[in-house]
Structures are given as structure tokens and as C-alpha cells.
Write an enzyme that holds these catalytic residues in place. Structure first.
Site, short mmCIF file in Angstrom:
data_model
loop_
_atom_site.label_atom_id
_atom_site.label_comp_id
_atom_site.label_asym_id
_atom_site.label_seq_id
_atom_site.Cartn_x
_atom_site.Cartn_y
_atom_site.Cartn_z
N HIS A 1 35.43 36.27 119.90
CA HIS A 1 34.74 35.29 120.98
C HIS A 1 34.79 34.07 120.73
CE1 HIS A 1 31.22 35.00 123.55
NE2 HIS A 1 30.95 33.92 123.17
N ASP B 1 34.43 30.24 123.12
CA ASP B 1 33.73 29.62 124.34
C ASP B 1 34.63 28.52 124.82
OD1 ASP B 1 31.39 31.21 125.22
OD2 ASP B 1 30.82 30.74 123.35
N HIS C 1 23.98 39.95 121.32
CA HIS C 1 23.22 39.63 122.07
C HIS C 1 22.06 40.31 122.43
CE1 HIS C 1 23.92 35.07 122.69
NE2 HIS C 1 25.19 35.33 122.68
#
Length: 392
Positions: free
Chosen positions: A20, A22, A191
């Protein structure tokens, strides 16, 4: 040879697959996708955690670029498409360093060429706007995982950081998971609420991932993974990718953040208020209460525990760079992965263990999802289910 030298040597053969990053959202926020204004071919230390020189220094061989959009956007689908376009433009702009990857075989091909395999993950089920057709379109455009929620619930799944509403996955949420299995898109459980994690594991016939989550037993934050869920990964075949975000990995940082949020609310501000007035209150609090600092050892503590519970075959790395304002000492940016591996070597992790952590587990899990997809496509048609029909 020092532990750091040994870590760098290992990364030349088994580079990091990071779950991950961003960067695409940071490029939207900072320069409105003007890639020349943040040319990642040169160091961008003052602006970003990520650029090509530091990815090389960090031994990164594959990156899942998050095509995240905010859950409060009135129409998230066009914004998600813009994020996908950003990743594609980055790959086209830097063909000597980046290679588009859709499969485990593509990841291995990129490694053999010395390029960084570039994959995409959608962060939050709001990106499909309750449509399995949009889900299939994202897969066709190259998205290879979807995080079922972000910080807020979606209509069909509960988030870890919102008030429970669905009790986990609804009937439509389970259909989303089944369609992701059929497509070969990894189900990402970062999440989501623990109830959603358990429902997804009950539903999925393919391995799942946690693209950027750590251990809740080590640090009690709702974004982390409870031990009972970690214990299920061996049977599922999935991978939990430890994250570096200080407020998710250091208990003192969790407690500090809660106190800082309470202070903002006491002064009449929402805890996410970014106005100048709110920031002045927050800065005054921080001056009197210095922010706790996580370190490489903090992250290694999570990996040690997660290894005990889930086993080394089910661990990976998902740093969340350019998605967090603060990073641990020694892991300031994407060049820091060798420091983590050196710490683990000093703790007795073997070369074979680290090869699984950095490269092999993440490649295996995508390949396994592809195998499940091939079998399901022979027997299952695309789902025509709708939210209204199943949950209405």
C-alpha cells in the site's frame, strides 16, 4: 558483513512487495496530477515519501499503488478512474523503472528485468458505488485488490472506525466478495471491522490480504488485526502486511492521538478539523505533550507477534507511505526497508523467512487468487446481484 549489508544483499534477490502506497493521492492533492511538478525520477524528499531513487535504495521490487479516493466525494467513480489514470501515466513516464503488472507472472517478469512491478489496489468499497458492474470495470482496468471499506462504513460492510451498522457483511457484501473471487481480485481486509473480517473469511474461497494493518494484540487500535483473525490466515492462505503508521503500531501514540483529539473537541473542534484555528489548538497541545516516536523495533515487535500467531508464510509489508504524516525512526520513507530487515535479522529471522516476508508470500497470494478465479469462471457467470435486491 553487517546485518544491514545482509539485508541489502537479500533484497537484491527478493525485493519488497509493498502492499500500500498513496503516492497517486498525494500527487492529486499536491500538484493536481501534474507529474512534471513532482517528477519521481528525482528525489522528492521535501514533498513525498516516494520517488524512484528511494524505491531503488529501499529494495522495492513491486508496489501496489493505492487508487484511493475520499469516501465523502459525491461521485467516487470518476475520481477513482483519475487515480488509475495517474498510475498508468507514471508507468508510461518511467518505463525503465516501472512495469505494469496484472498477475503473479508479471511480478516475476518485472523482477527478472530489474523493474518495479506496478499493481493497483482500490482503497474502499465506496469506489464501486454499490455496483458489481463498476467492480468488474475496475478489474478490467487493472485493479487487483479492493479494501472493502475505508474509514467509513459502506452500505454493505462495516468499517473498523465507524459505528457498526451491518454487523459485518450484508448479503450484498458477501456477493461482492464472491464476485471478487470470481474475478481474481484480492479481498483486502485492512480498515474493516473485525466482524467484517470474519464474515469475509467465512465467504471467500480465495486467500485474502490485509494490505496495511498490524497486530491488535501488540497495539490496541481498531485498524489492527485481532489474534483470532490472524489465526485463520493459514487455513485461508492469506497474507497480513504490517504497516508502519505510528498511531497504529505504538500504543503510546494511540493514547496520545486520543488525548489530542479530546483536546480539540474540548475546544469546540471536530478531531479531523484542519482549519488554521484548529491547528493552532493542536500545535499548542503538541508543544506541551510531545508526540511519541515509533521506531524500526516497534514495527519488528508486530512482525514477531504476527509470526507467532499466523506463521511466517502469511506475513508481508504495507508501509502506507504518502498516506501518513508521520513515520517511525529508521522508516522515514521508502528507502528504509533494509533497516527493518536488519532488525529482524538481529532477532534471529532467517534469510528464508525474510524472502517470504518481502517477496514470496505476496506473489503467492496473488497467484492463488488467479487459480481460484480460473476455476470459478468455468462454473460461474458474472453476478447480476444488486444492493436493492439483496439488502433492500
Amino acid at each position: 558483513m553487517t546485518s544491514l549489508d545482509r539485508a541489502r544483499e537479500l533484497l537484491r534477490e527478493f525485493p519488497v512487495v509493498d502492499g500500500h502506497n498513496d503516492l497517486p493521492w498525494a500527487l492529486r492533492e499536491q500538484v493536481h496530477y501534474d507529474l512534471a511538478a513532482r517528477d519521481i525520477a528525482v528525489r522528492q524528499d521535501a514533498h513525498l515519501h516516494t520517488d524512484l531513487p528511494r524505491l531503488r535504495e529501499g529494495g522495492v521490487g513491486a508496489q501496489y499503488w493505492s487508487v484511493y479516493v475520499r469516501s465523502d466525494l459525491p461521485d467516487p467513480v470518476p475520481a477513482t478512474l483519475e487515480q488509475i489514470d495517474c498510475v498508468r501515466r507514471l508507468i508510461d513516464r518511467h518505463p525503465q523503472d516501472l512495469r505494469a503488472a496484472l498477475t503473479a507472472a508479471d511480478m516475476e517478469a518485472a523482477r527478472s528485468e530489474g523493474r518495479i512491478a506496478s499493481l493497483m489496489g482500490a482503497e474502499g468499497g465506496h469506489s464501486i458505488a454499490n455496483s458489481l458492474g463498476v467492480l468488474r470495470a475496475l478489474y478490467a482496468l487493472g485493479v487487483r485488490y479492493m479494501t472493502l471499506t475505508h474509514n467509513d462504513n459502506v452500505d454493505w460492510a462495516d468499517s473498523a472506525t465507524d459505528e457498526p451498522r451491518a454487523g459485518g457483511l450484508t448479503a450484498f457484501g458477501r456477493e461482492v466478495v464472491r464476485e471478487m473471487n470470481r474475478l481474481g481480485m484480492l479481498v483486502d481486509l485492512s480498515h474493516v471491522a473485525p466482524t467484517t473480517m470474519r464474515d469475509a473469511l467465512d465467504t471467500s474461497t480465495a486467500p485474502v490480504i490485509f494490505s496495511h494493518s498490524s497486530s491488535r494484540a501488540v497495539c490496541d487500535h481498531p485498524r489492527n488485526i485481532p489474534d483470532d483473525v490472524l489465526e485463520r490466515l493459514p487455513a485461508n492462505g492469506g497474507v497480513a502486511m504490517v504497516t508502519f503508521v505510528p498511531k497504529f503500531v505504538l500504543q503510546a501514540a494511540v493514547d496520545w492521538t486520543a488525548a489530542a483529539d479530546d483536546n480539540l473537541r474540548a475546544h469546540g473542534f471536530h478531531h479531523l478539523d484542519g482549519t488554521a484555528e484548529a491547528m493552532k489548538v493542536h500545535q499548542a497541545f503538541e508543544e506541551g505533550h510531545p508526540r511519541p516516536v515509533a521506531t524500526v523495533a516497534t514495527v519488528a515487535d508486530h512482525l514477531d507477534h504476527m509470526r507467532e500467531v499466523a506463521g511466517v508464510d502469511h506475513l508481508g509489508i504495507g508501509g502506507d507511505y504518502d498516506g501518513t504524516a508521520f513515520t517511525p525512526e529508521g522508516l522515514a520513507d521508502v528507502s528504509g526497508y533494509p533497516n527493518l530487515l536488519a532488525e529482524l535479522l538481529d532477532r534471529g529471522w532467517s534469510r528464508a523467512d525474510l524472502a517470504k516476508l518481502t517477496w514470496q508470500n505476496a506473489v503467492r497470494v496473488l497467484g492463488a487468487a488467479e487459480d481460484v478465479s480460473r476455476a470459478l469462471r468455468e462454473t460461474s457467470a458474472p453476478s447480476h446481484a444488486t444492493l436493492e435486491a439483496l439488502d433492500g
